[in-house]
Design a protein around this motif. Sequence first.
Motif, short mmCIF file in Angstrom:
data_model
loop_
_atom_site.label_atom_id
_atom_site.label_comp_id
_atom_site.label_asym_id
_atom_site.label_seq_id
_atom_site.Cartn_x
_atom_site.Cartn_y
_atom_site.Cartn_z
N ASP A 180 0.84 -1.20 0.00
CA ASP A 180 0.00 0.00 0.00
C ASP A 180 0.87 1.25 0.00
O ASP A 180 0.63 2.20 -0.75
N GLN A 181 1.93 1.24 0.84
CA GLN A 181 2.82 2.39 0.93
C GLN A 181 3.65 2.57 -0.34
O GLN A 181 4.06 3.69 -0.67
N GLU A 182 3.88 1.47 -1.08
CA GLU A 182 4.63 1.56 -2.33
C GLU A 182 3.86 2.36 -3.39
O GLU A 182 4.45 2.82 -4.38
N LYS A 183 2.57 2.52 -3.17
CA LYS A 183 1.75 3.25 -4.13
C LYS A 183 1.65 4.73 -3.81
O LYS A 183 1.45 5.55 -4.72
N LYS A 184 1.79 5.11 -2.53
CA LYS A 184 1.47 6.50 -2.19
C LYS A 184 2.48 7.21 -1.28
O LYS A 184 2.40 8.42 -1.12
N ASN A 185 3.44 6.48 -0.70
CA ASN A 185 4.39 7.10 0.23
C ASN A 185 5.71 7.36 -0.51
O ASN A 185 6.53 6.46 -0.67
N LYS A 186 5.91 8.59 -0.98
CA LYS A 186 7.08 8.93 -1.81
C LYS A 186 8.39 8.62 -1.08
O LYS A 186 9.34 8.09 -1.67
N LYS A 255 4.62 7.81 7.84
CA LYS A 255 3.21 8.22 7.73
C LYS A 255 2.45 7.77 8.98
O LYS A 255 2.76 8.15 10.09
#
Length: 590
Positions: A180-186, A255
């Motif tokens: 999930d973080q690979e999609k939205k956490n730069k 995050k």
Amino acid sequence: MPNLSLKPTNKPVKAYYEALEQYAKLGVVHEGAVQTAFQQLLESCGRQFKWTLVPQYAIKRPQKQPIRMDGALVDDYNLARAYWEAKDIKDDLKKEIPKKFAAGYPKDNIIFQRPDRAILYQDGKLVMDEDITKPQGLVDVVRQFFEYRPPAIEQWERAVEEFGSRVKEHATALLELIRDQEKKNKKFIDAFADFLLLCRQSINPNLSEAAVEEMLIQHLLTERIFRSVFNNPDFAQRNIIAVEIEKVINALTSKSFSRSHFLNKLDRFYGAIEETAATIDDYAQKQDFLNRIYERFFQGFSVKVADTHGIVYTPQPIVSFMVKSVEEILQREFGKSLIDKGVHILDPFVGTGNFIIRVMREIAGIQKSALPYKYEHELHCNEVMLLPYYIAAMNIEHEYFEQAGEYKTFEGICLVDTFEDQAVQQLNLFSPANMKRVERQRQSNIFVIMGNPPYNVGQLNENDNNKNRRYTTKDKTGIDDVVSATYAKASKATNKNALSDPYVKAIRWASDRISEEGIIAFVTNNSFIEQIAFDGMRQQLEKDFDKIYVFDLGGNVRKNPKLSGTTHNVFGIQVGVSVNIFVKHRKESD
């Protein structure tokens, strides 16, 4: 609470009284003989709990000789669950017991026994004093002995039962979080990409993102265990690999993710490990305990990784035999010793560090003053998997602390694939410090290579996603290329698949790595000794080495169905095992 299935009419009870009766007919009353009857009863009962009776069990004491008890019942985590001290009929137990306690004997679940009487202490208190000439009295005291669980052990057993499924749950949840973080956490996306690149450069250029994700999960789930059980709170800040992984974890937690909150459901299990480990005073036993935790962790979480890398740990008697044998051969064949400067020692598949630790003890035993130089300059090891790398680093560093009285980081360990390292010319490893270690090892004139390479040819099925990796290069210098050009080329066998087994590659790799002279000591699958597929390998070994010592330990359960891997194999596995020592002398120039 587990129950012992034992009745006065059962065979083990009858066998106990029959043995004593036979001794009485012969007039044999001394302790060394009559105790065997009770020992056999304990062994029989112990099998119900998968406990092993260890005769002459040693308990270490500070600045004193170890206590030698007649026996201890040990579980498969190497935790002593119960103790036994035997006496003959002439001994006065009421007088002997206080003497034993004064000498330091444990007071938790210990039975003092002579042929007519048994006195049982649990939690420091006398709980039973039984006439065991009658079967019911014998059964009552033995049942109480086996069924007792102190609170810490009871908690531990419950935690172990739940651990496998909980690890899977948490690993799955962590994987979902990472993806999930690979999609939205730069911040995490960038840190993960850098880490993936470093892993591919150091371990395997074909390493998948899933494998690196698994490394992060392993670190998150186990870092507390290593930090607390090893009493090494600064571990994640000091270990050069852990530092790099922590950067990615920090990005992951930047995050909404809280590490401590996420893992609090495992608090009871972590607490049980910490509490149980705290009961173990002997560090070697603590190491073994953690090895077992590690094995169970992989069985519960990463079965495929455990399988392809052949995670089986070498029994200490075999490790000791191999180290002692190498020292003997060094002296006899080369006039050298493990303590000598210039004798570089490498374990290319270090696991959790058992061989290096045993070498350090041997060096300290010969000449303690030689250990600091050897530790700093001439001990080397590699590991390709993250968790054993962590454990090995801490085990080795703690052993040095025990021997030298000071903490010093072990610079000789590298997180690197031994087979890949020799084929890659330029590596940008996790950090300059790790790069420096690998380069130092490359430049070292390795004289002794020893260890336990993985062996699992069964994973070569093309339909199995878990098959072993092949190491080939365009210039034919990959280890699979070298095996093909030597062992396979010389073979007359039709089916040569067995030559793809990692242990075969390990022997081929080590044969080249020691260059002009040296010793290789590996414990391996014994299939190469006589199977037709290895005829070319045997020919090549005969050419490469001046002396070869092979100690065939048998244990091939597949070859002989009457054998049991549990009782007839030193590793408790299905394939046969041998200890092999190869000696190469420098060839005199014409």
